[in-house]
Design a protein around this motif. Sequence first.
Motif, PDB file in Angstrom:
ATOM      1  N   MET A   1      -0.469 -16.468  -9.974  1.00 27.06           N
ATOM      2  CA  MET A   1       0.178 -15.355  -9.304  1.00 27.06           C
ATOM      3  C   MET A   1       1.412 -15.901  -8.580  1.00 27.06           C
ATOM      4  O   MET A   1       1.323 -16.843  -7.817  1.00 27.06           O
ATOM      5  CB  MET A   1      -0.796 -14.719  -8.309  1.00 27.06           C
ATOM      6  N   THR A   2       2.536 -15.272  -8.824  1.00 27.26           N
ATOM      7  CA  THR A   2       3.772 -15.733  -8.217  1.00 27.26           C
ATOM      8  C   THR A   2       3.847 -15.308  -6.753  1.00 27.26           C
ATOM      9  O   THR A   2       3.101 -14.440  -6.299  1.00 27.26           O
ATOM     10  CB  THR A   2       5.000 -15.181  -8.965  1.00 27.26           C
ATOM     11  N   ILE A   3       4.766 -15.901  -6.046  1.00 31.78           N
ATOM     12  CA  ILE A   3       4.909 -15.625  -4.610  1.00 31.78           C
ATOM     13  C   ILE A   3       5.329 -14.177  -4.365  1.00 31.78           C
ATOM     14  O   ILE A   3       4.861 -13.550  -3.418  1.00 31.78           O
ATOM     15  CB  ILE A   3       5.883 -16.630  -3.945  1.00 31.78           C
ATOM     16  N   ILE A   4       6.185 -13.632  -5.230  1.00 33.98           N
ATOM     17  CA  ILE A   4       6.617 -12.242  -5.022  1.00 33.98           C
ATOM     18  C   ILE A   4       5.447 -11.277  -5.238  1.00 33.98           C
ATOM     19  O   ILE A   4       5.335 -10.263  -4.540  1.00 33.98           O
ATOM     20  CB  ILE A   4       7.823 -11.880  -5.920  1.00 33.98           C
ATOM     21  N   ASN A   5       4.558 -11.610  -6.166  1.00 32.30           N
ATOM     22  CA  ASN A   5       3.376 -10.770  -6.368  1.00 32.30           C
ATOM     23  C   ASN A   5       2.456 -10.822  -5.149  1.00 32.30           C
ATOM     24  O   ASN A   5       1.887  -9.813  -4.752  1.00 32.30           O
ATOM     25  CB  ASN A   5       2.615 -11.204  -7.612  1.00 32.30           C
ATOM     26  N   ARG A   6       2.320 -11.989  -4.566  1.00 35.61           N
ATOM     27  CA  ARG A   6       1.479 -12.123  -3.369  1.00 35.61           C
ATOM     28  C   ARG A   6       2.070 -11.360  -2.188  1.00 35.61           C
ATOM     29  O   ARG A   6       1.357 -10.699  -1.446  1.00 35.61           O
ATOM     30  CB  ARG A   6       1.301 -13.593  -2.993  1.00 35.61           C
ATOM     31  N   ILE A   7       3.380 -11.451  -2.022  1.00 35.59           N
ATOM     32  CA  ILE A   7       4.039 -10.725  -0.928  1.00 35.59           C
ATOM     33  C   ILE A   7       3.872  -9.225  -1.127  1.00 35.59           C
ATOM     34  O   ILE A   7       3.559  -8.490  -0.175  1.00 35.59           O
ATOM     35  CB  ILE A   7       5.531 -11.117  -0.840  1.00 35.59           C
ATOM     36  N   ALA A   8       4.057  -8.754  -2.363  1.00 35.26           N
ATOM     37  CA  ALA A   8       3.898  -7.331  -2.643  1.00 35.26           C
ATOM     38  C   ALA A   8       2.464  -6.893  -2.368  1.00 35.26           C
ATOM     39  O   ALA A   8       2.237  -5.811  -1.809  1.00 35.26           O
ATOM     40  CB  ALA A   8       4.278  -7.036  -4.094  1.00 35.26           C
ATOM     41  N   LEU A   9       1.501  -7.716  -2.736  1.00 35.87           N
ATOM     42  CA  LEU A   9       0.107  -7.380  -2.490  1.00 35.87           C
ATOM     43  C   LEU A   9      -0.196  -7.323  -0.992  1.00 35.87           C
ATOM     44  O   LEU A   9      -0.858  -6.395  -0.518  1.00 35.87           O
ATOM     45  CB  LEU A   9      -0.807  -8.397  -3.176  1.00 35.87           C
ATOM     46  N   ILE A  10       0.303  -8.267  -0.235  1.00 33.88           N
ATOM     47  CA  ILE A  10       0.097  -8.274   1.223  1.00 33.88           C
ATOM     48  C   ILE A  10       0.717  -7.034   1.859  1.00 33.88           C
ATOM     49  O   ILE A  10       0.106  -6.389   2.718  1.00 33.88           O
ATOM     50  CB  ILE A  10       0.671  -9.569   1.838  1.00 33.88           C
ATOM     51  N   LEU A  11       1.936  -6.681   1.429  1.00 35.78           N
ATOM     52  CA  LEU A  11       2.586  -5.492   1.980  1.00 35.78           C
ATOM     53  C   LEU A  11       1.815  -4.222   1.634  1.00 35.78           C
ATOM     54  O   LEU A  11       1.727  -3.299   2.449  1.00 35.78           O
ATOM     55  CB  LEU A  11       4.026  -5.395   1.477  1.00 35.78           C
ATOM     56  N   ASN A  12       1.244  -4.172   0.446  1.00 33.72           N
ATOM     57  CA  ASN A  12       0.439  -3.012   0.076  1.00 33.72           C
ATOM     58  C   ASN A  12      -0.851  -2.943   0.873  1.00 33.72           C
ATOM     59  O   ASN A  12      -1.312  -1.853   1.214  1.00 33.72           O
ATOM     60  CB  ASN A  12       0.145  -3.008  -1.424  1.00 33.72           C
ATOM     61  N   ILE A  13      -1.437  -4.070   1.172  1.00 33.30           N
ATOM     62  CA  ILE A  13      -2.630  -4.082   2.021  1.00 33.30           C
ATOM     63  C   ILE A  13      -2.283  -3.585   3.415  1.00 33.30           C
ATOM     64  O   ILE A  13      -3.009  -2.767   3.996  1.00 33.30           O
ATOM     65  CB  ILE A  13      -3.247  -5.491   2.060  1.00 33.30           C
ATOM     66  N   ILE A  14      -1.154  -4.039   3.959  1.00 35.89           N
ATOM     67  CA  ILE A  14      -0.715  -3.565   5.278  1.00 35.89           C
ATOM     68  C   ILE A  14      -0.487  -2.054   5.245  1.00 35.89           C
ATOM     69  O   ILE A  14      -0.917  -1.329   6.145  1.00 35.89           O
ATOM     70  CB  ILE A  14       0.573  -4.303   5.709  1.00 35.89           C
ATOM     71  N   GLY A  15       0.177  -1.571   4.189  1.00 36.79           N
ATOM     72  CA  GLY A  15       0.413  -0.134   4.059  1.00 36.79           C
ATOM     73  C   GLY A  15      -0.883   0.649   3.930  1.00 36.79           C
ATOM     74  O   GLY A  15      -1.037   1.720   4.519  1.00 36.79           O
ATOM     75  N   GLY A  16      -1.819   0.110   3.173  1.00 36.65           N
ATOM     76  CA  GLY A  16      -3.105   0.779   3.020  1.00 36.65           C
ATOM     77  C   GLY A  16      -3.882   0.833   4.317  1.00 36.65           C
ATOM     78  O   GLY A  16      -4.513   1.856   4.640  1.00 36.65           O
ATOM     79  N   LEU A  17      -3.859  -0.252   5.077  1.00 37.88           N
ATOM     80  CA  LEU A  17      -4.531  -0.251   6.380  1.00 37.88           C
ATOM     81  C   LEU A  17      -3.877   0.741   7.336  1.00 37.88           C
ATOM     82  O   LEU A  17      -4.565   1.439   8.090  1.00 37.88           O
ATOM     83  CB  LEU A  17      -4.528  -1.661   6.983  1.00 37.88           C
ATOM     84  N   ASN A  18      -2.553   0.816   7.289  1.00 37.82           N
ATOM     85  CA  ASN A  18      -1.852   1.775   8.147  1.00 37.82           C
ATOM     86  C   ASN A  18      -2.244   3.206   7.783  1.00 37.82           C
ATOM     87  O   ASN A  18      -2.504   4.030   8.660  1.00 37.82           O
ATOM     88  CB  ASN A  18      -0.342   1.579   8.043  1.00 37.82           C
ATOM     89  N   TRP A  19      -2.296   3.509   6.470  1.00 44.79           N
ATOM     90  CA  TRP A  19      -2.705   4.854   6.045  1.00 44.79           C
ATOM     91  C   TRP A  19      -4.158   5.128   6.405  1.00 44.79           C
ATOM     92  O   TRP A  19      -4.524   6.266   6.729  1.00 44.79           O
ATOM     93  CB  TRP A  19      -2.485   5.039   4.548  1.00 44.79           C
ATOM     94  N   GLY A  20      -5.002   4.112   6.349  1.00 44.09           N
ATOM     95  CA  GLY A  20      -6.388   4.284   6.773  1.00 44.09           C
ATOM     96  C   GLY A  20      -6.484   4.637   8.248  1.00 44.09           C
ATOM     97  O   GLY A  20      -7.268   5.512   8.639  1.00 44.09           O
TER      98      GLY A  20
END
Length: 69
Positions: A1-20
């Motif tokens: 997994m490339t670094i940009i994929n990891r960053i995108a995944l982390i940002l999506n987790i943050i967004g998902g937690l915020n929506w939760g």
Amino acid sequence: MTIINRIALILNIIGGLNWGLIGLFQFDLVAWICGGQDSIFARIIYSIVGLAAIWCISLLFRDNHIVKE
């Protein structure tokens, strides 16, 4: 997994937690940290998380094979 994929995944987790938090407690963590939903910093964060989500859509259609030697 490339670094940009990891960053995108982390940002999506943050967004998902915020929506939760919004859905369960009506509390917008990003807006609280940035001083409201209308602040420029909050809008930048929302935009970056949205771009990360678009990037993660492309991950669904990629062909990732692990090669074992």
